[in-house]
Design a protein around this motif. Structure first.
Motif, mmCIF file in Angstrom:
data_model
loop_
_atom_site.group_PDB
_atom_site.id
_atom_site.type_symbol
_atom_site.label_atom_id
_atom_site.label_comp_id
_atom_site.label_asym_id
_atom_site.label_seq_id
_atom_site.Cartn_x
_atom_site.Cartn_y
_atom_site.Cartn_z
ATOM 1 N N ARG A 1 47.355 36.352 49.061
ATOM 2 C CA ARG A 1 48.115 37.178 48.128
ATOM 3 C C ARG A 1 47.702 36.900 46.675
ATOM 4 O O ARG A 1 47.676 37.819 45.850
ATOM 5 N N ARG A 2 47.385 35.634 46.382
ATOM 6 C CA ARG A 2 46.897 35.320 45.036
ATOM 7 C C ARG A 2 45.558 36.009 44.785
ATOM 8 O O ARG A 2 45.323 36.556 43.704
ATOM 9 N N LEU A 3 44.666 35.976 45.791
ATOM 10 C CA LEU A 3 43.382 36.665 45.653
ATOM 11 C C LEU A 3 43.576 38.159 45.462
ATOM 12 O O LEU A 3 42.895 38.795 44.652
ATOM 13 N N LEU A 4 44.513 38.721 46.218
ATOM 14 C CA LEU A 4 44.780 40.147 46.110
ATOM 15 C C LEU A 4 45.284 40.497 44.716
ATOM 16 O O LEU A 4 44.862 41.492 44.112
ATOM 17 N N SER A 5 46.182 39.676 44.180
ATOM 18 C CA SER A 5 46.712 39.911 42.833
ATOM 19 C C SER A 5 45.600 39.824 41.787
ATOM 20 O O SER A 5 45.530 40.652 40.864
ATOM 21 N N GLU A 6 44.706 38.824 41.946
ATOM 22 C CA GLU A 6 43.591 38.684 41.004
ATOM 23 C C GLU A 6 42.667 39.899 41.068
ATOM 24 O O GLU A 6 42.208 40.394 40.036
ATOM 25 N N ALA A 7 42.395 40.358 42.287
ATOM 26 C CA ALA A 7 41.514 41.521 42.442
ATOM 27 C C ALA A 7 42.112 42.758 41.779
ATOM 28 O O ALA A 7 41.407 43.534 41.129
ATOM 29 N N LYS A 8 43.409 42.947 41.937
ATOM 30 C CA LYS A 8 44.079 44.091 41.299
ATOM 31 C C LYS A 8 44.025 43.977 39.787
ATOM 32 O O LYS A 8 43.759 44.959 39.080
#
Length: 327
Positions: free
Chosen positions: A239-246
């Motif tokens: 989820r942290r990776l997803l937030s960073e990607a967004k």
């Protein structure tokens, strides 16, 4: 020195001598073997000390307390002196010629990571099959981040293929220049997490089709018996990776992580639901079943996937979680 073989070990007395021997018997490369004992309570340390006394290439690091596979691997990487870091689990083994073959490929292609196919060895009957079926990988070639993540999600055309299981040689200079290490909060899928970080940092990764790594499939290993705690830590990281990607506007990477996260969520809700049912805590089981917006269909999907496994275990006398496994 060309290769540092890093072996994290916890209560691996049954396997550790064969693992070390498979490394020290490699031809065509200069190497060291760094065994990191994660506070074993069996005879692992004694066996390693005897092998180290007979072979100066073997060394032992004893951790002050049990920290898990990521902590142990980081300790080994910190002590390593070779140009390449080679991973080897304490219950696995290298086939002859593996290190020389991969070093040659890595140097030829100027790769930062280089791995091979794996032989999946059943701990029960000793049968072995390649993870990547013949023809799946016709010749050595590079892989990128989209392919790596996509191949961590089971598909009908390659049901056993999971690139997160691969044990690459990693160029030590690349890890050092990017400050890359294992996430020590992650005790399950820690390899997957590091490999994603490497590829995001621009690593060139090559795969060799020959299966030269013997991967022992044991029913009591962390890979086979993930706890809800293990899975939840991986979910939070994704989820942290997803937030960073967004935030970075990287929509392609966000789409990939979202696909993988759904796969992890499916395992998490199913594991929590079934564990609580087995423990006769129906209220807690319902908490997992209805714990997310799409948790019900995810539990149903994973239940359908696991049905053949459940039936096989029932015929064999049932399944028991290893003593001391934490949730």
């Amino acid at each position: 020195m060309q290769v540092s073989v890093v072996i994290p070990a916890f209560n691996a007395g049954q396997y550790i001598e064969a693992a070390i021997a498979s490394a020290t018997q490699q031809d065509g490369v200069s190497l060291e073997v760094v065994v990191v004992d994660d506070r074993s309570t069996d005879d692992t340390r004694e066996k390693v000390r005897r092998m180290a006394a007979a072979d100066p290439r073997v060394s032992l690091i004893v951790l002050p307390q049990n920290g898990g596979p990521s902590v142990a691997r980081n300790a080994g990487i910190a002590a390593a002196q070779g140009q390449w870091i080679a991973l080897l689990d304490a219950d696995d083994a290298y086939l002859p010629g593996r290190l020389a073959t991969l070093v040659a490929l890595g140097d030829e292609q100027h790769a930062d990571l280089v791995a091979d196919n794996m032989m999946l060895v059943d701990a029960g009957d000793g049968s072995a099959v390649p993870m990547m079926a013949p023809g799946f990988l016709a010749c050595p070639r590079a892989i990128d981040l989209p392919e790596f993540i996509a191949r961590n999600i089971s598909t009908p055309d390659a049901p056993r293929t999971n690139y997160g299981f691969l044990k690459p040689l990693m160029r030590r200079a690349f890890l050092a220049s990017h400050g890359l290490r294992y996430d020590e909060k992650v005790r399950f899928a820690e390899d997957f997490a590091l490999y994603v970080d490497c590829l995001r940092a621009g690593a060139q990764w090559w795969l060799h089709p020959e299966p030269m790594y013997r991967y022992l499939v044991r029913p009591d290993s962390l890979t086979q018996v993930q706890t809800t705690g293990d899975l939840d830590r991986l979910r939070r990281r994704q989820r942290r990776l997803l937030s960073e990607a967004k935030d970075q506007g990287d929509h392609a990477f966000a789409t990939l992580i979202r696909r993988h996260l759904r796969n992890v969520d499916r395992c998490y809700y199913y594991r929590g639901f079934t564990d609580e049912l087995k423990a006769k805590r129906p209220a807690a089981a319902l908490g997992y079943l209805f714990g997310g917006a799409d948790s019900v269909p995810l539990v149903v999907q994973e239940g359908a996937r696991q049905l053949p496994v459940v039936l096989r275990k029932a015929l064999q006398g049932g399944y028991r979680r290893p003593a001391g496994a934490a949730r």
